[in-house]
Motif scaffolding. Sequence first.
Motif, PDB file in Angstrom:
ATOM      1  N   UNK A 182      -2.272  10.382  -1.878  1.00 13.69           N
ATOM      2  CA  UNK A 182      -2.121   9.700  -0.591  1.00 13.69           C
ATOM      3  C   UNK A 182      -2.568   8.242  -0.717  1.00 13.69           C
ATOM      4  N   UNK A 183      -3.679   8.022  -1.427  1.00 12.94           N
ATOM      5  CA  UNK A 183      -4.166   6.660  -1.601  1.00 12.94           C
ATOM      6  C   UNK A 183      -3.158   5.783  -2.327  1.00 12.94           C
ATOM      7  N   UNK A 184      -2.380   6.387  -3.194  1.00 15.85           N
ATOM      8  CA  UNK A 184      -1.399   5.611  -3.927  1.00 15.85           C
ATOM      9  C   UNK A 184      -0.107   5.394  -3.175  1.00 15.85           C
ATOM     10  N   UNK A 185       0.187   6.259  -2.213  1.00 14.78           N
ATOM     11  CA  UNK A 185       1.511   6.211  -1.589  1.00 14.78           C
ATOM     12  C   UNK A 185       1.504   5.855  -0.107  1.00 14.78           C
ATOM     13  N   UNK A 187      -1.425  10.809  10.695  1.00 16.76           N
ATOM     14  CA  UNK A 187      -1.037  11.218   9.344  1.00 16.76           C
ATOM     15  C   UNK A 187      -2.121  12.097   8.719  1.00 16.76           C
ATOM     16  N   UNK A 229       0.795  -1.221   0.000  1.00 17.73           N
ATOM     17  CA  UNK A 229       0.000   0.000   0.000  1.00 17.73           C
ATOM     18  C   UNK A 229       0.829   1.272   0.000  1.00 17.73           C
ATOM     19  N   UNK A 230       2.162   1.138   0.014  1.00 13.64           N
ATOM     20  CA  UNK A 230       2.993   2.338   0.093  1.00 13.64           C
ATOM     21  C   UNK A 230       3.575   2.491   1.483  1.00 13.64           C
ATOM     22  N   UNK A 231       3.776   3.743   1.886  1.00 17.76           N
ATOM     23  CA  UNK A 231       4.312   4.050   3.217  1.00 17.76           C
ATOM     24  C   UNK A 231       3.513   3.286   4.280  1.00 17.76           C
ATOM     25  N   UNK A 267      -2.238  15.297   5.687  1.00 15.32           N
ATOM     26  CA  UNK A 267      -3.326  15.469   4.724  1.00 15.32           C
ATOM     27  C   UNK A 267      -4.055  16.783   4.968  1.00 15.32           C
TER      28      UNK A 267
END
Lengths: 263, 541
Positions: free
Chosen positions: B240-243, A242, A227-229, A247
């Motif tokens: 954000x959803x991608x990373x 986060x 999913x990334x980080x 965000x």
Amino acid sequence: MKFLAARRRNPFVASALLIGALVAVGGGYAAVASVQPAEAAMTVGSETQVEAGRQLYLEGCSSCHGLEAQGTQSGPTLIGVGAAAVNFQVSTGRMPLAGPGAQAPAVESVYSDEDVAAMAAYIATLAPGPAIPTAEQIDYADADVAFGGELFRINCSQCHQAAGQGGALTQGKYAPNIMQSSPQVIYEAMLTGPQSMPVFSDAQIPTEGKQAIIGYVRALQESPNPGGLSLGRFGPVTEGVFLATAIFAALIAAAVWIGIKSR
Amino acid sequence: MTSTSPVEKAGGATATYVDQRIGSNKFLARNLGKVFPDHWSFMLGEIALYSFIVVLLTGVFLTLFFKPSMVEVVYDGSYVPLKGIKMSEAYASSLDISFDIRGGLLLRQMHHWSALIFVAAMAGYSLPDDLLSGTGLQIARGIMQAAPIVGTWMAFLLFGGEFPGTDFISRLYGVHILLIPGLILALVTVHLMLVWTQKHTQFPGPGRTNDNVVGYPLLPVYMAKAGGFFFIVFGIVAFVGGLVTINPIWLFGPFTPDQVSAGSQPDWYIGFLDGALRMMPNWETVIFGWTISWNIMVPAMILPGILFTVLALYPFIEAWVTGDKGEHNLLDRPRNAPTRTGFGMMAITFYALLWIGGANDIIAVAFDLSINAITWFLRVAIFVIPPIVFWITRRTCLGLQRKDQEKLLHGYESGRVLRLPHGEFVEVHQPLSVKDLAVISSKTEHVPLPAPEKADADGVRNKHYKLQMRRHKLSSFFYKESYVRPTDEEIEAGQHHVAHDAELEAPLHAYEDADQINRAHGGVLHHPGMAETNAEQESQH
């Protein structure tokens, strides 16, 4: 025969027989009983290694655990804890304890591998206890990882968290993060139940189960984050942090930028 | 007749046709010119709206692949550590979305992140049927069961029998994709209609009153801004959803009621309730063999009940206490409503403390603290800190009011210190800018409601005396210490003072501007009528 027959009524005969019987029984028992530790000590290390271990023990451990490892007010007895417990505690730097606290933290070990092995050998001579797992025992190459996951969620995740990130226990104690733990350390932890952890003996989780758990933990350790980080794999708390920082900052910055008066 | 392109012709014809059918031209002419206030903070509400749109769009995608069923299946997807494990179809299909459907994980993460921005994920948290979501359901069921008398039956009704049963996911799914979005859409519509018919609020400023809105028209300025902002929000969510991982369900494993993970937490908007639950001492009463679980009822039912009731009623309570029922489209500056601001800060503090309680185990591990110590700290703090915050906030507001007062009277402090010929130092005050003056004078004057009379002039006893007295006391509490705007004469006098300062400073400018600098006075300013020696100055006073 005459000699014995002539003296069988001698007043000392009863005593002599009793002594003889006692020596026979006691000696026999001692011979039988000493077989096991003798064998254990043999498998763990040579006499010089044990002696070196004893010296290291006297220097680094005896102030809390006692000169004979019998335990004092500031440390438990080490008689019978086995080589596995010594290796777990000392190789992960938990022992010698750096200072009083709720729990011994894992830090860089102050002893070399040989030193740890020597101390483990010495403690193993005191009484039988769980031995350091062999390479064969901790070989998880053929382990069923999915089954290990099932065992992990049933037995481990309530303290170590589903992703092995660790969790809080009462009064400042904690189940540590196991993402850096080696297969040997994981196996020893299950075998010896250090600190707040319960013992998972071979009767509860046989070797194959332990290997499966190690396989699953290794899979967690090595798995990338699709999913990334990862945000520490802690779940909703770090996700919320986060959200509230990165965000919202980005969204508000965009709102301010868009909202700037056109001139 | 000028030549028109075919496009213009077709567009014009369509518009005329639509206008003839529904009279849209008049409607559009009236509403497209609607003015929106000019401040970035009015874009914040749009973030919620836009993330809701992202939730809907990504949600539609997810419904194509999610199977809301608790039928047990054996997982055979590409995530190896779960291969061959028995799980519900809901969880298996969530894993498939994450690993085996192109773009699935991205859209799932976008769905969850945007839901967190919008605070709409409530039901979605429990749908994937992973260990974390199931734990959440288990807590929800426990809370339900704590309701006296009906609790057990309520839980049975909802879960279709014993927990977890086989019905719940499909029931929740209906709620999640139909009922809640429908409700939210309806509420969004109501909200937009309210904004449309009532006027927008706005911050105080020059020319802004309760009866107008100062800003830009919807078309073209705000249409462009809002449209652009939608894409920015969408972009941030996609980025954000991608990373960034959210809700890695594959790490949690399938839900079974006999398993639980350390660090199980709800999403942030439920965090405060979880915190209340964690902070509550373990109190139970047994009456005739029936257990009343105060330890669950108080934090999870009574507390949110009170919280949301107060939240909804507060505007009406304040209107009653203060007797102010007027229309306020001009926003109060926080300092000008010190008691309200104090209450607000108190509520935020209370909420934040509950929130910290919800993360007590993570905080304990992260900061090497004892979870028991955190819990006990919070048990005390929840009662002690909010009132302190209230008091500090209120005093701060009153202090700021006093500062405003001074600015109105004497202008603002320029930071320029002037030495007068007789040695006195004065700081030059300057008149307020038009904007500052408008902002400061926007304060609505409130006076406490008068104390009621026990009997009227004819000696008739006042039946409502007690209630009125209470209202008077509350009203005094609200407004008593507020500073009242100085009268125009006072301001006049104050401005005079400012003008005097300017006069004092005038020679300085003359001095700076002069071609030849007269050094005879050693650089001390000098202007007519001013004392030159201390003795002279004393005699002047």
